[in-house]
Scaffold this motif. Sequence first.
Motif, mmCIF file in Angstrom:
data_model
loop_
_atom_site.group_PDB
_atom_site.id
_atom_site.type_symbol
_atom_site.label_atom_id
_atom_site.label_comp_id
_atom_site.label_asym_id
_atom_site.label_seq_id
_atom_site.Cartn_x
_atom_site.Cartn_y
_atom_site.Cartn_z
ATOM 1 N N UNK A 190 0.829 -1.206 0.000
ATOM 2 C CA UNK A 190 0.000 0.000 0.000
ATOM 3 C C UNK A 190 0.869 1.265 0.000
ATOM 4 N N UNK A 191 2.026 1.191 0.632
ATOM 5 C CA UNK A 191 2.939 2.338 0.587
ATOM 6 C C UNK A 191 3.434 2.573 -0.834
ATOM 7 N N UNK A 192 3.716 1.504 -1.560
ATOM 8 C CA UNK A 192 4.120 1.646 -2.961
ATOM 9 C C UNK A 192 2.995 2.282 -3.788
ATOM 10 N N UNK A 193 1.768 1.851 -3.556
ATOM 11 C CA UNK A 193 0.630 2.413 -4.289
ATOM 12 C C UNK A 193 0.537 3.915 -4.041
ATOM 13 N N UNK A 194 0.626 4.311 -2.759
ATOM 14 C CA UNK A 194 0.572 5.738 -2.434
ATOM 15 C C UNK A 194 1.730 6.484 -3.083
ATOM 16 N N UNK A 195 2.912 5.868 -3.074
ATOM 17 C CA UNK A 195 4.071 6.492 -3.699
ATOM 18 C C UNK A 195 3.835 6.719 -5.187
ATOM 19 N N UNK A 196 3.274 5.708 -5.878
ATOM 20 C CA UNK A 196 3.009 5.842 -7.307
ATOM 21 C C UNK A 196 2.023 6.967 -7.586
ATOM 22 N N UNK A 197 1.024 7.124 -6.733
ATOM 23 C CA UNK A 197 0.042 8.185 -6.929
ATOM 24 C C UNK A 197 0.685 9.557 -6.717
ATOM 25 N N UNK A 198 1.547 9.676 -5.706
ATOM 26 C CA UNK A 198 2.246 10.943 -5.470
ATOM 27 C C UNK A 198 3.044 11.350 -6.700
ATOM 28 N N UNK A 199 3.697 10.395 -7.342
ATOM 29 C CA UNK A 199 4.537 10.683 -8.499
ATOM 30 C C UNK A 199 3.730 10.985 -9.758
ATOM 31 N N UNK A 200 2.424 10.789 -9.707
ATOM 32 C CA UNK A 200 1.593 11.072 -10.877
ATOM 33 C C UNK A 200 1.118 12.523 -10.931
ATOM 34 N N UNK A 201 1.605 13.346 -10.011
ATOM 35 C CA UNK A 201 1.241 14.761 -10.010
ATOM 36 C C UNK A 201 -0.272 14.939 -9.888
ATOM 37 N N UNK A 202 -0.867 14.136 -9.000
ATOM 38 C CA UNK A 202 -2.311 14.190 -8.756
ATOM 39 C C UNK A 202 -2.502 14.429 -7.253
ATOM 40 N N UNK A 203 -2.353 15.684 -6.788
ATOM 41 C CA UNK A 203 -2.300 15.938 -5.343
ATOM 42 C C UNK A 203 -3.572 15.544 -4.593
ATOM 43 N N UNK A 204 -4.725 15.677 -5.186
ATOM 44 C CA UNK A 204 -5.967 15.328 -4.493
ATOM 45 C C UNK A 204 -6.013 13.822 -4.218
ATOM 46 N N UNK A 205 -5.738 13.050 -5.246
ATOM 47 C CA UNK A 205 -5.761 11.602 -5.053
ATOM 48 C C UNK A 205 -4.607 11.147 -4.172
ATOM 49 N N UNK A 206 -3.450 11.791 -4.289
ATOM 50 C CA UNK A 206 -2.304 11.426 -3.453
ATOM 51 C C UNK A 206 -2.609 11.660 -1.979
ATOM 52 N N UNK A 207 -3.231 12.793 -1.673
ATOM 53 C CA UNK A 207 -3.578 13.097 -0.277
ATOM 54 C C UNK A 207 -4.528 12.037 0.275
ATOM 55 N N UNK A 208 -5.484 11.612 -0.548
ATOM 56 C CA UNK A 208 -6.432 10.587 -0.100
ATOM 57 C C UNK A 208 -5.734 9.252 0.129
ATOM 58 N N UNK A 209 -4.789 8.890 -0.735
ATOM 59 C CA UNK A 209 -4.065 7.617 -0.583
ATOM 60 C C UNK A 209 -3.217 7.621 0.693
ATOM 61 N N UNK A 210 -2.531 8.718 0.942
ATOM 62 C CA UNK A 210 -1.697 8.792 2.140
ATOM 63 C C UNK A 210 -2.561 8.744 3.393
ATOM 64 N N UNK A 211 -3.711 9.432 3.375
ATOM 65 C CA UNK A 211 -4.616 9.390 4.532
ATOM 66 C C UNK A 211 -5.130 7.981 4.769
ATOM 67 N N UNK A 212 -5.471 7.262 3.699
ATOM 68 C CA UNK A 212 -5.938 5.878 3.841
ATOM 69 C C UNK A 212 -4.833 4.992 4.387
ATOM 70 N N UNK A 213 -3.588 5.239 3.952
ATOM 71 C CA UNK A 213 -2.472 4.437 4.467
ATOM 72 C C UNK A 213 -2.284 4.683 5.963
ATOM 73 N N UNK A 214 -2.369 5.936 6.381
ATOM 74 C CA UNK A 214 -2.216 6.257 7.804
ATOM 75 C C UNK A 214 -3.263 5.527 8.642
ATOM 76 N N UNK A 215 -4.489 5.452 8.136
ATOM 77 C CA UNK A 215 -5.558 4.795 8.879
ATOM 78 C C UNK A 215 -5.325 3.298 9.004
ATOM 79 N N UNK A 216 -4.751 2.681 7.971
ATOM 80 C CA UNK A 216 -4.570 1.225 7.973
ATOM 81 C C UNK A 216 -3.259 0.800 8.629
#
Length: 562
Positions: A190-216
């Motif tokens: 899941x950390x890799x998934x969040x990392x890939x989203x961050x690198x896609x220059x999609x800040x809204x989706x990246x923020x959501x992925x990181x928040x979901x990772x923190x919760x899990x």
Amino acid sequence: MNRAVRAVPLLVLLLASAAPGQPGAGVAPESAALRGESTQTRKRLAEAEQKLLNGKAADAADDLQRLLDEVPDDLITLDNKQYRSARWVAHGLLAKLPPDALKAYQDRTDQPAKRLLDQARRDRDPRPLWQLLDRYFVSRPADEALLLLGDHLFERGEFRAAETQWRRLVPDASADVAYPGSKADPALVRARIALAVIFQNDPVRAKAEVAAFKAKHPTATGTLAGKTGPLVNTLQALLDAPPKLPPDAASGTAWTAFGGGPDRAGRVSGGIPNAWPGRPTWTTADKPLPALDTTGQPFGHPVIVNGEVFVANGSQLFGFDLRTGASRRRESIPLLQNVPTGHFNCTLTAADGLLYARVGPAAVRAPLPNEPGTQSFLVCLRPKPGELGKLWQLAPPEDPKVPAVWEGAPVVSGRKLWAVYTKFDGARAVQVAACYDPADATDAPPRPAWTMELCDAVQGNDRTRQELLTLAGRNLVFNSNSGAVVALDAATGRRAWGFRYPRAKKAAAGATSDPAPAVAFGGRVFVVPADGERVYALDTETGALAWESGPVEGAKGLGVAR
């Protein structure tokens, strides 16, 4: 209880109805039919699914294996819009096998899968990993293969494609097909998934992925992005200060194909001046270039290579200094006999020091009764000081008795050449992709490495627009501009996915002569059909519809910038 729960996601095949018919006459033109679509294969998949639901898992696994052996590349649809290859539908069903049946199936497939995994490790080559996943997705070695392939793709900057592979390792990550019982560390995946989203220059989706990772996984630790420690801290630091990626704009010194390159997503660097210059920087110093027909634009779309711009008019190719306009060379490509006068919209491709052009009649159609035969060729030339040396020419790889014409200039990458030609079978026009390997030999390749039929449609009026392929990740994507989009594996020609869209009521295939290929960027394929009313964004790997626009009119896809 377990069987009832497992049955829920499997019902899609059983409940799917037959593909609806096309709209009646006067509503919209008939859409192209996808070659390889098979209702019989869908029926076989539904029967295997039914056996799985009835507790006959071993029989279902045997049926699915036979299908993977016999017709893995048939296309299956449930809604007459999105199509997937039968192999991935079968993998989705195999992933639902109960534990005992899954273990038995893995025992049968692990050995060949492991050989491919070992080869990929040894050679650091992703190609065996693709083969492994296409053939043995639920095998035990596929678990590591998904992780490793994602790493390869990430390192190459294909961040969305990497995300797709890693999501398949997590049951609740909304993957197209989830790998059963992965042994990979879910926090690291899941950390890799969040990392890939961050690198896609999609800040809204990246923020959501990181928040979901923190919760899990709030306390998970490990190594990510070159740092070892709490994974949350690493992700948050990257989210707060996104990585500075190289600029995605073209340098302006090379423009090697229509749309800039094989992905058709070319961008130009630098700003646009507030005031457009009142006169051109230069014009051709020689006498006016000859036109084949004064009723239309005689020249096609240019390419730029090594400070020289090349442009063709269908019978001759010209080269000019990009900065001064000085004529460096002139080489006549022999004009084919019996070519009717008309608008030649000649697309060009440059690769590895060579130029490729499509030469032939402007109209893409079958010869009329008693009309002299016409031919088309792909021509390869090697620029030399002051001249252009012709290396070879290729006719469409069909029986000479079958009328066929090349659509446009090829896609060339990694010493391979891909192009589409149309052959005429009765009242229908069938479009076929062909691959030649290598493309840079001094002699014409004797035969294609592979050919694959893409789609077919009723012959229309003369069409001067020449349809082009697009290289999108590991796939070739063909926008037919007749109601269908098809993707093939570039290496093998195997069908990957298909997509059909409603044609506009006023659709006319020959209304515009400008090419309208798909545009590939950031793990998406953007399609702006010349015969449609919407823009579609499709996933490069799976063909899944990411979004579509509202109605538009006269839109064209001209590259992507972020």
